[in-house]
Design a protein around this motif. Structure first.
Motif, PDB file in Angstrom:
ATOM      1  N   MET A  41       0.825  -1.211   0.000  1.00  0.00           N
ATOM      2  CA  MET A  41       0.000   0.000   0.000  1.00  0.00           C
ATOM      3  C   MET A  41       0.862   1.265   0.000  1.00  0.00           C
ATOM      4  O   MET A  41       0.542   2.234  -0.705  1.00  0.00           O
ATOM      5  N   GLN A  42       1.963   1.275   0.744  1.00  0.00           N
ATOM      6  CA  GLN A  42       2.841   2.435   0.747  1.00  0.00           C
ATOM      7  C   GLN A  42       3.513   2.617  -0.613  1.00  0.00           C
ATOM      8  O   GLN A  42       3.667   3.749  -1.078  1.00  0.00           O
ATOM      9  N   SER A  43       3.882   1.527  -1.245  1.00  0.00           N
ATOM     10  CA  SER A  43       4.506   1.620  -2.570  1.00  0.00           C
ATOM     11  C   SER A  43       3.527   2.165  -3.601  1.00  0.00           C
ATOM     12  O   SER A  43       3.888   3.029  -4.406  1.00  0.00           O
ATOM     13  N   THR A  46       3.041   5.858  -3.036  1.00  0.00           N
ATOM     14  CA  THR A  46       4.198   6.619  -3.508  1.00  0.00           C
ATOM     15  C   THR A  46       4.171   6.773  -5.022  1.00  0.00           C
ATOM     16  O   THR A  46       4.439   7.857  -5.554  1.00  0.00           O
ATOM     17  N   VAL A  47       3.834   5.715  -5.720  1.00  0.00           N
ATOM     18  CA  VAL A  47       3.754   5.783  -7.192  1.00  0.00           C
ATOM     19  C   VAL A  47       2.653   6.743  -7.624  1.00  0.00           C
ATOM     20  O   VAL A  47       2.848   7.561  -8.536  1.00  0.00           O
ATOM     21  N   ARG A  51       3.120  10.396  -9.658  1.00  0.00           N
ATOM     22  CA  ARG A  51       2.462  10.728 -10.932  1.00  0.00           C
ATOM     23  C   ARG A  51       1.629  12.009 -10.828  1.00  0.00           C
ATOM     24  O   ARG A  51       1.503  12.747 -11.799  1.00  0.00           O
ATOM     25  N   LEU A  52       1.072  12.283  -9.645  1.00  0.00           N
ATOM     26  CA  LEU A  52       0.180  13.429  -9.494  1.00  0.00           C
ATOM     27  C   LEU A  52       0.901  14.738  -9.185  1.00  0.00           C
ATOM     28  O   LEU A  52       0.440  15.807  -9.581  1.00  0.00           O
ATOM     29  N   GLU A  57       7.184  19.287  -5.439  1.00  0.00           N
ATOM     30  CA  GLU A  57       6.234  18.888  -4.401  1.00  0.00           C
ATOM     31  C   GLU A  57       6.497  17.456  -3.944  1.00  0.00           C
ATOM     32  O   GLU A  57       6.392  17.149  -2.756  1.00  0.00           O
ATOM     33  N   PHE A  58       6.831  16.578  -4.871  1.00  0.00           N
ATOM     34  CA  PHE A  58       7.125  15.203  -4.496  1.00  0.00           C
ATOM     35  C   PHE A  58       8.392  15.130  -3.652  1.00  0.00           C
ATOM     36  O   PHE A  58       8.486  14.309  -2.733  1.00  0.00           O
TER      37      PHE A  58
END
Length: 91
Positions: A41-43, A46-47, A51-52, A57-58
């Motif tokens: 779920m964390q991976s 993160t993906v 993408r967003l 910001e990332f």
């Protein structure tokens, strides 16, 4: 005395020894499954964030995540309990 006998019956752990190996194996499997699903779920999160969000910001999210991980590690060491005085320790 009946209340004392009842409390002793509630504290009895003899029934837990019946299937100790099975309970241990099931507990281990639940723990491994939980850790694996948390990692997945964390991976995925993160993906999706990668993408967003724009790279700046990332990068901020990555820094906050790293700091949060360190803070969680210190919390797991018991420092959160040691920073609080006991109830009777007030001057």
């Amino acid at each position: 005395m009946p209340a004392q006998q009842q409390s002793l019956e509630l504290a009895n752990t003899d029934h837990l020894h019946a299937d100790l190996k099975g309970r241990s194996v099931r507990g281990g499997l639940v723990t491994i499954t939980s850790q694996g699903s948390q990692f997945v779920m964390q991976s995925v999160a993160t993906v999706v964030l990668a993408r967003l969000l724009v790279p700046a910001e990332f990068g901020m999210v990555a820094m906050v995540t790293a700091h949060h991980g360190l803070a969680s590690a210190f919390a797991d060491l018991g420092l959160s309990e040691s920073n609080h005085p006991a109830q009777g320790d007030h001057p």
